[in-house]
Design a protein around this motif. Structure first.
Motif, PDB file in Angstrom:
ATOM      1  N   TYR A 505     -10.328  49.745 -37.858  1.00  0.00           N
ATOM      2  CA  TYR A 505      -8.898  49.452 -37.873  1.00  0.00           C
ATOM      3  C   TYR A 505      -8.642  48.356 -38.905  1.00  0.00           C
ATOM      4  O   TYR A 505      -9.294  47.315 -38.901  1.00  0.00           O
ATOM      5  CB  TYR A 505      -8.418  48.990 -36.500  1.00  0.00           C
ATOM      6  CG  TYR A 505      -6.917  48.758 -36.418  1.00  0.00           C
ATOM      7  CD1 TYR A 505      -6.044  49.816 -36.190  1.00  0.00           C
ATOM      8  CD2 TYR A 505      -6.379  47.488 -36.602  1.00  0.00           C
ATOM      9  CE1 TYR A 505      -4.671  49.619 -36.132  1.00  0.00           C
ATOM     10  CE2 TYR A 505      -5.004  47.277 -36.551  1.00  0.00           C
ATOM     11  CZ  TYR A 505      -4.164  48.345 -36.315  1.00  0.00           C
ATOM     12  OH  TYR A 505      -2.800  48.150 -36.262  1.00  0.00           O
ATOM     13  N   GLU A 507      -6.303  45.411 -40.567  1.00  0.00           N
ATOM     14  CA  GLU A 507      -5.327  44.433 -40.073  1.00  0.00           C
ATOM     15  C   GLU A 507      -3.904  44.935 -40.300  1.00  0.00           C
ATOM     16  O   GLU A 507      -3.516  45.253 -41.414  1.00  0.00           O
ATOM     17  CB  GLU A 507      -5.524  43.098 -40.784  1.00  0.00           C
ATOM     18  CG  GLU A 507      -4.550  42.029 -40.349  1.00  0.00           C
ATOM     19  CD  GLU A 507      -4.724  40.740 -41.139  1.00  0.00           C
ATOM     20  OE1 GLU A 507      -3.813  39.904 -41.085  1.00  0.00           O
ATOM     21  OE2 GLU A 507      -5.770  40.582 -41.797  1.00  0.00           O
ATOM     22  N   SER A 508      -3.133  45.013 -39.222  1.00  0.00           N
ATOM     23  CA  SER A 508      -1.778  45.530 -39.330  1.00  0.00           C
ATOM     24  C   SER A 508      -1.020  45.280 -38.041  1.00  0.00           C
ATOM     25  O   SER A 508      -1.607  45.281 -36.957  1.00  0.00           O
ATOM     26  CB  SER A 508      -1.812  47.049 -39.616  1.00  0.00           C
ATOM     27  OG  SER A 508      -0.508  47.567 -39.703  1.00  0.00           O
ATOM     28  N   GLY A 509       0.287  45.049 -38.161  1.00  0.00           N
ATOM     29  CA  GLY A 509       1.141  44.932 -36.987  1.00  0.00           C
ATOM     30  C   GLY A 509       0.755  43.820 -36.038  1.00  0.00           C
ATOM     31  O   GLY A 509       1.027  43.905 -34.838  1.00  0.00           O
ATOM     32  N   LYS A 531      -8.611  45.345 -44.759  1.00  0.00           N
ATOM     33  CA  LYS A 531      -7.185  45.304 -45.081  1.00  0.00           C
ATOM     34  C   LYS A 531      -6.789  46.638 -45.674  1.00  0.00           C
ATOM     35  O   LYS A 531      -7.639  47.399 -46.130  1.00  0.00           O
ATOM     36  CB  LYS A 531      -6.893  44.169 -46.068  1.00  0.00           C
ATOM     37  CG  LYS A 531      -7.206  42.779 -45.536  1.00  0.00           C
ATOM     38  CD  LYS A 531      -6.817  41.695 -46.524  1.00  0.00           C
ATOM     39  CE  LYS A 531      -7.251  40.315 -46.040  1.00  0.00           C
ATOM     40  NZ  LYS A 531      -6.605  39.932 -44.773  1.00  0.00           N
ATOM     41  N   LYS A 532      -5.493  46.908 -45.671  1.00  0.00           N
ATOM     42  CA  LYS A 532      -5.052  48.167 -46.261  1.00  0.00           C
ATOM     43  C   LYS A 532      -3.816  47.948 -47.115  1.00  0.00           C
ATOM     44  O   LYS A 532      -3.001  47.066 -46.864  1.00  0.00           O
ATOM     45  CB  LYS A 532      -4.779  49.223 -45.188  1.00  0.00           C
ATOM     46  CG  LYS A 532      -3.576  48.962 -44.290  1.00  0.00           C
ATOM     47  CD  LYS A 532      -3.359  50.133 -43.339  1.00  0.00           C
ATOM     48  CE  LYS A 532      -2.191  49.861 -42.390  1.00  0.00           C
ATOM     49  NZ  LYS A 532      -1.961  50.994 -41.462  1.00  0.00           N
ATOM     50  N   GLU A 535      -2.063  52.778 -47.771  1.00  0.00           N
ATOM     51  CA  GLU A 535      -2.916  53.651 -46.931  1.00  0.00           C
ATOM     52  C   GLU A 535      -4.354  53.761 -47.439  1.00  0.00           C
ATOM     53  O   GLU A 535      -5.089  54.670 -47.046  1.00  0.00           O
ATOM     54  CB  GLU A 535      -2.304  55.054 -46.806  1.00  0.00           C
ATOM     55  CG  GLU A 535      -0.933  55.056 -46.153  1.00  0.00           C
ATOM     56  CD  GLU A 535      -0.929  54.356 -44.791  1.00  0.00           C
ATOM     57  OE1 GLU A 535      -1.844  54.585 -44.009  1.00  0.00           O
ATOM     58  OE2 GLU A 535       0.007  53.570 -44.542  1.00  0.00           O
ATOM     59  N   LYS A 654       9.445  49.623 -40.372  1.00  0.00           N
ATOM     60  CA  LYS A 654       8.008  49.847 -40.500  1.00  0.00           C
ATOM     61  C   LYS A 654       7.602  51.251 -40.049  1.00  0.00           C
ATOM     62  O   LYS A 654       6.439  51.598 -40.081  1.00  0.00           O
ATOM     63  CB  LYS A 654       7.241  48.807 -39.682  1.00  0.00           C
ATOM     64  CG  LYS A 654       7.386  47.383 -40.208  1.00  0.00           C
ATOM     65  CD  LYS A 654       6.501  46.434 -39.430  1.00  0.00           C
ATOM     66  CE  LYS A 654       6.583  45.032 -39.992  1.00  0.00           C
ATOM     67  NZ  LYS A 654       5.722  44.086 -39.274  1.00  0.00           N
TER      68      LYS A 654
END
Length: 870
Positions: A505, A507-509, A531-532, A535, A654
């Motif tokens: 996963y 890092e996001s949200g 990190k992304k 996408e 988002k």
């Protein structure tokens, strides 16, 4: 006496279009619903965009209404005769029905017959076309205007910038338009002659966009394609139209604005007879207070970013103007009451939200008034006796104390001082560059978001499998070392790994990234962060053994124990939000969150501190949900369907067309892209450990789950037992025992603050292994003087400063770094590393950061290892 009132114009407009088969519809809120492309509703057609594209069916083919609008693009022009931040738009629309001929005929008839404007006073502009964009000129509208009765010399072709409207965002419906201007007379300039310049700012005032001919759809690549059907969008600013028809010099003289202007002018005159406040400033106050009232009535909350930034900026600008002209004790309530009284005739939510308007407004004014007061004192302290204010000092006043630069300029002018504007601009530029870098623990290496977005263009999107599995097989499609692509990375090297798919996963949200391993044969990588961007997943890793190469087949394994803890905390956030809405009301909205493997943090909109008994109820409710062991359910659906089913969605900008809805029974249903525990029972136990302010109007709860929560409770009970033993009493008798002993202690007299001499600085300065000078020093309290001293000493030694104080077992720290050194050594990063020893939190800028921690026992270790932190 007015020739025609704004109320009369309203009535004439609506009755005219209703008579011509237009259905009157209600206005929309100025805060867009589920439209992330707009800050605020800025035109009458903005809430109707989906009717133009065919995504929704309108209630009738022809519509009309009066829509309140906010246009922030004009903020810096407010104060002149006809610009406003907020206004009401008279609008009419036709969807796949009539087009140019009927639209122009209706407009000309309403203006000349309904509003009795002599046709010789009217001019029309049309689109002249654009060869660059391959857009044809609108000759058809010229012919229709002439047919309607307008002289050809009054029809003016204009370029794309003036007569092509839309879209309201980067993409969407748009088309050529034809606008109507009123000739205010020769006293405002020379008359237009065919082929000459058409003055749209003084003599000729736009009163109507008689037709935006929606026939094109702008695509993301900048090209235009025909819409499925043609539509018409018209709009006229009520305030500007009222000004023009009454032959007034300024929009601030119309019947709806004049009473506000008069109240403000009378107050300024009576409260500060010597102020001689200019008319332009009175206009700004009138516009801004009216706009703020509209925004607060719609539910906007002042903040530092996004939609909240505008009401905050407008309120602060009003406070600054009044402070500059020494208008003390200004009665904002009188002005806002007059604004509410006017708008309540048309929009009922103003009276309904009256108390909320005053509550939010007063808190913002009180907070900023304190900033102005402290800032003024700070200017006098920093600049007293000087003839000039340096750019660096001005920068500190703006960034550290919140003073507007205009305020500092005006202070300098009043006191016969100059400001080094060039130096100030350079400081601001440097500050922005530092802010963009956003260095992480790996020291940057292309990991800032802009850099990652640039790198992402070189790779295919990563297939994420981490919802279903914690291990997968993948191929390495890219390796990045030292900001450049590489073919391989060897043992002990740091690298960023890109794979075709990933179970990690990113890092996001608010949820932190997974960690784990990537391996193949004797090659092994330790993944420390993910990190992304666009996408594409970027795995930050250290090569433990062997070599990693592009095109290599690898096994990816997520640290499952750590992932489970993260998931438990994330699911607990959802349960916590539900409990908060039960006890605080459904107005509670998420303002941010952070989910790690050892704790959770949840920020929410709330104006007051939560009482202990309310927190206990919230915690008990969360644990009840955990005991009920609700099973996680995940459904992919459309955003509209999810909201229809009751899913919470606070960050609509988002979400994509297909959203992920996570549910736990009937108690929690939210749109969320994060990972979650299989059932609530697996969370085990949740313990709230703190509740505090996280900014104006924002509260923050920190909580633990599972083993971390159990450990925390055990430590608390152990401490309670030790206290009881020392007091030689039972745990339940501790409070009564303390009452008998008395808890008041004499406070030690605070030592006077002293500035470090050059000799003290020299004696305190050490050299790290990297050759950077630094100082650590204890103070009785972490005051503003200590902060200023830290900045001064850091510049003096061209190094790093750590000043700290210990009060009631709580350690407060200030980190300051020389401005030049801060380009490579970030104070924000140093303090976060330092506070890890103290179980604390804090932050700041590249050269100044502050924070505090509750673990005073970790101070010694922090000081001993300080030189390793930068």
């Amino acid at each position: 006496m007015y020739t025609i009132t704004s109320d009369e114009i309203r009535t004439i407009f609506l009755e005219y279009f209703q008579k011509h088969n237009h259905k009157k519809i209600a206005e929309s809120s100025v805060i867009p619903e589920n439209d992330p492309t707009l800050l605020f509703i800025n035109s009458g057609m903005a809430p109707l965009k989906n009717y133009f594209t065919g995504e929704e069916v309108p209630p009738a083919s022809n519509l009309c209404n009066i829509q309140p609008c906010i246009r922030t693009i004009d903020i810096d022009e407010i104060g002149d005769r006809h610009h406003l931040t907020s206004f009401e738009m008279l609008g009419s629309w036709s969807f796949n029905n009539y087009f140019k001929e009927d639209a122009i005929k209706l407009a000309f008839e309403l203006l000349t017959e309904g509003l009795k404007i002599p046709k010789e006073k009217l001019y029309a502009t049309v689109f002249m076309g654009s060869k660059e964009l391959n857009l044809e000129p609108d000759t058809e509208s010229i012919e229709i205007w002439q047919k309607a009765g307008m002289d050809r010399s009054h029809i003016v072709p204009q370029p794309f910038e003036d007569n092509f409207w839309g879209p309201t965002a980067e993409t969407g419906p748009c088309g050529p338009c034809t606008e109507v201007f009123y000739d205010t007379g020769e006293e405002y300039g020379e008359a237009y002659t065919e082929g000459g310049e058409f003055d749209t700012r003084k003599r000729y005032i736009e009163i109507w966009n008689a037709g935006v001919f929606m026939q094109l759809n702008k695509m993301s690549d900048g090209t235009y394609e025909p819409l499925k059907f043609k539509s018409v969008d018209t709009g006229a600013g009520l305030e500007r139209l009222t000004m023009t028809l009454n032959k007034l010099n300024s929009v601030y003289e119309i019947d709806s604005l004049r009473p506000i202007v008069d109240i403000i002018k009378n107050q300024c005159t009576s409260l500060s007879p010597e102020s001689d406040i200019p008319e332009s400033k009175i206009n700004i106050l009138s516009d801004h207070l009216r706009t703020v009232t509209i925004l607060l009535a719609a539910g906007a909350v002042p903040g530092n970013a996004g939609r909240g930034y505008i009401p905050r900026k407008l309120i602060r600008k009003c406070c600054t103007i009044l402070a500059k002209y020494k208008v003390d004790n200004f009665n904002y309530k009188e002005v806002i009451n007059k604004i509410i009284e006017h708008y309540n005739k048309y929009y009922g939510h103003f009276e309904k939200n009256r108390n909320q308007i005053f509550s939010v407004f007063n808190k913002e004014v009180e907070g900023y008034s304190a900033v102005l007061e402290e800032g003024t004192a700070r200017i006098e302290k920093m600049c007293g006796g000087l003839t000039a204010i340096s750019g660096k000092d001005a920068f500190v006043l703006v960034t550290s104390y919140g003073l507007p630069f205009d305020f500092i300029q005006e202070y300098a002018a009043e006191h016969g001082m100059t400001i080094d504007k060039e130096e100030y601009d350079n400081e601001i530029k440097h500050h922005k560059e530092i802010s963009k870098i956003g260095l992480n623990e790996e020291g940057g290496n292309g990991s800032s978001l802009p850099a990652l977005k640039g790198l992402a263009e070189n790779f295919a999107k990563t297939g994420f499998t981490g919802y279903e599995e914690l291990s997968c097989k993948a191929h390495i499609i890219g390796i990045i070392k030292d900001n450049a692509e590489a073919e391989l990375a060897a043992a002990n090297e740091q690298a960023i790994i890109i794979t075709d798919k990933s179970c990690f996963y990113a890092e996001s949200g608010g949820q932190i990234a997974d960690t784990g391993t990537i391996s193949a044969g004797n090659m092994q990588l330790e993944v420390t962060d993910v990190k992304k961007a666009e996408e594409v997943f970027f795995h930050f890793a250290k090569v433990i053994s062997g070599e990693v190469r592009v095109d290599q087949a690898v096994d990816m394994i997520v640290d499952s124990e750590r992932r489970t803890k993260i998931e438990a905390n994330h699911s607990a956030v959802h349960l916590l939000q539900k409990a908060l809405r039960i006890y605080l009301g459904e107005s509670v909205k998420q303002a941010g969150s952070l989910v790690t493997d050892d704790r959770l943090r949840f920020d929410f909109q709330c104006d007051k501190k939560l009482e202990a008994d309310v927190l206990d109820l919230i915690e008990a409710t969360v644990n009840e949900y955990i005991r009920r062991d609700y099973v996680r359910e995940v459904q992919e659906t459309s955003y509209e369907q999810a909201v229809k089913e009751g899913a919470l969605a606070f960050f609509s900008n988002k979400y994509s067309d297909v959203v992920r809805m996570v549910s736990f029974g009937e108690v929690s249903k939210e749109l969320c892209g994060g990972t979650h525990i299989a059932s609530t029972g697996k969370i085990g136990f949740c313990k709230i450990i703190s509740e505090e302010s996280a900014g104006r109007g924002i509260r923050r709860i920190v909580a633990l789950t599972g083993s971390e929560a159990v450990r925390y409770v055990q430590e608390e009970i152990k401490l309670l037992n030790e206290i009881a033993a020392k007091l030689k009493t039972g745990k339940k008798q501790i409070l009564s025992k303390l009452d008998t002993l008395g808890t008041k202690k004499e406070q030690p007299e605070e030592a006077a603050f002293t500035v470090m001499t050059k000799e003290q600085t020299a004696k305190s300065t050490l050299q790290s292994s990297k050759g950077t000078a630094y100082i650590t020093r204890e103070y009785p309290a972490m005051t503003d003087e200590v902060r200023d001293e830290a900045i001064r000493v850091a510049e003096l030694i061209r190094g790093v400063v750590c000043f700290y104080s210990i009060v009631d077992d709580k350690v407060q720290i200030t980190i300051a770094i020389d401005k030049e050194l801060s380009k490579s050594c970030n104070a924000n990063g140093v303090i976060k590393s330092a506070l890890a020893y103290l179980d604390g939190k804090g932050g700041g800028s590249a050269y100044l950061a502050r924070g505090s921690g509750n673990n005073a026992g970790g101070l010694k270790d922090m000081l001993e290892g300080f030189k390793t932190l930068f």
